[in-house]
Motif scaffolding. Sequence first.
Motif, PDB file in Angstrom:
ATOM      1  N   MET A 117       0.846  -1.194   0.000  1.00  0.00           N
ATOM      2  CA  MET A 117       0.000   0.000   0.000  1.00  0.00           C
ATOM      3  C   MET A 117       0.885   1.249   0.000  1.00  0.00           C
ATOM      4  SD  MET A 117      -2.661   1.452   2.908  1.00  0.00           S
ATOM      5  CE  MET A 117      -3.121  -0.182   3.430  1.00  0.00           C
ATOM      6  N   ASP A 118       0.636   2.158  -0.935  1.00  0.00           N
ATOM      7  CA  ASP A 118       1.379   3.411  -0.980  1.00  0.00           C
ATOM      8  C   ASP A 118       0.665   4.407  -0.080  1.00  0.00           C
ATOM      9  OD1 ASP A 118       2.806   5.659  -1.534  1.00  0.00           O
ATOM     10  OD2 ASP A 118       2.736   5.445  -3.720  1.00  0.00           O
ATOM     11  N   ASP A 138       1.741   6.939   1.560  1.00  0.00           N
ATOM     12  CA  ASP A 138       2.079   8.349   1.344  1.00  0.00           C
ATOM     13  C   ASP A 138       1.223   8.954   0.235  1.00  0.00           C
ATOM     14  OD1 ASP A 138       3.985   8.282   3.324  1.00  0.00           O
ATOM     15  OD2 ASP A 138       5.657   7.898   1.955  1.00  0.00           O
ATOM     16  N   ALA A 139       1.050   8.226  -0.870  1.00  0.00           N
ATOM     17  CA  ALA A 139       0.247   8.740  -1.981  1.00  0.00           C
ATOM     18  C   ALA A 139      -1.216   8.874  -1.577  1.00  0.00           C
ATOM     19  CB  ALA A 139       0.386   7.821  -3.190  1.00  0.00           C
ATOM     20  N   LEU A 154      -6.432   5.147  -6.334  1.00  0.00           N
ATOM     21  CA  LEU A 154      -5.278   4.520  -5.678  1.00  0.00           C
ATOM     22  C   LEU A 154      -5.718   3.341  -4.817  1.00  0.00           C
ATOM     23  CD1 LEU A 154      -3.366   7.756  -4.598  1.00  0.00           C
ATOM     24  CD2 LEU A 154      -2.650   6.136  -6.364  1.00  0.00           C
ATOM     25  N   VAL A 214      -5.023  -1.505  -3.772  1.00  0.00           N
ATOM     26  CA  VAL A 214      -4.668  -2.014  -2.447  1.00  0.00           C
ATOM     27  C   VAL A 214      -5.466  -3.280  -2.168  1.00  0.00           C
ATOM     28  CG1 VAL A 214      -4.577  -1.507   0.017  1.00  0.00           C
ATOM     29  CG2 VAL A 214      -4.215   0.337  -1.652  1.00  0.00           C
TER      30      VAL A 214
END
Length: 430
Positions: free
Chosen positions: A1-2, A4-5, A21, A25
């Motif tokens: 999982m990004d 920060d984005a 986004l 995930v």
Amino acid sequence: MDLDALTRALADGDEAEFAQLLCFVPDDELAGPRGTELLETAARAGRAEAVRELVHLRDVDASRPWTGGVDAVGWAAERGLVDVLRSLLSGTGKELVLHRRALRAARAALAADPTGPEARRAVISMLEFDLGLFRSPDGLMARALVHADPDHPDWDEALLVLALRADRELVDWACARVLDAPSLAARRFALDALFHLGLGISFLDDSDEGNGGPDFTHAAVAFLRPLLDTEQDPYALRTVLYALREHCWRDHRATLPHLGHVDATVRSAAVNAAAGALLPPTTEWDQELVAALLHRAEDQDPTVRRVTAEVFVNALAHRDDVDPRILAAVLHLADDPAPDVRAAATHALYRSRQDTPALRAVLTRRLDDSGVVIDIRIQAAGALAARGDQRGRAVLDGISRGFTNHRSPGDGTMGDVRHMLRTYGVPNGW
């Protein structure tokens, strides 16, 4: 999982980007502490739609404690964050337990600070309704009048609860409150209630609920119609116009004196209320009314022009007998300086069967219009493609290649356009 984005998208208020986004995930990454951390970030940022994505669509558990043992629903309830709380409660499995917990928190916070600006009364109204604890209409109105602000959630939520309980008895109550209102704010709320009760009709099943059927709307119209000739308060007058529209009245000529009202919000409401005069199966339009609506297409206020463009959809959609004056007005509005007006007019052209060089020229100018949302560019391209113009197909292909998943902005509209092209039998359709 990004993370920060995802966090950046929340900080920027870009919930569409957040949803895109989130599609990448896996569910198992959201099932544990990282999902709870992301939920806390979204809620503290006030991103109600992102919270709903996590709880309702991705099953992040809203009952898990946040950092420092903070209770999520209690935190939102104490602060009067009604939309965030609604999203936190939108999952499955523990709704009633969480509702009761939130209700206790909101009541305690309100008792400790009854004059604060927070929308705790809105939270209480929402939770009581969800739990089947019905407050009297006078009690709901009293909550709305504490701040006496139509833009405050306390006002909005009281109206929503009334709409969801709509019946003839509440119509009679609202009419009586209009007549005996002790203040301007109380009169405005009572008229707002009549408007929202009209909205609530769509939720009712007459055969099961016994709410009075057509008599429900006839009573409201009979009360509201005379107010068009006497109401002086612009807020009240526009609310009467909106309410009449929702209660399916047919006396559209009665809007004529108000289409030129000095207050732009009243003019918008009058245009909206007159819309039914253009709906099929009407075969002969009232030419005086049409002329008045055409005049509003040149209104100085962009909101009035936008509403007029939206109303003209009825005069263009799926019709062969289009009034050339209306088509000319919509073509002009599609080049309006205001993006919202251009968008509304372009949508009207998308729904039209007409095909002229001027129409194609306007649609072509919308293909690269950065001021409108991508959905409008897709509709303009689809309208061109439906008319055999390859410029539209090229734009549709280019936009489609840029989609990453079903949450990409414009993906839903693209699906509608594809269906439209297949329906019209466009050669080489998708």
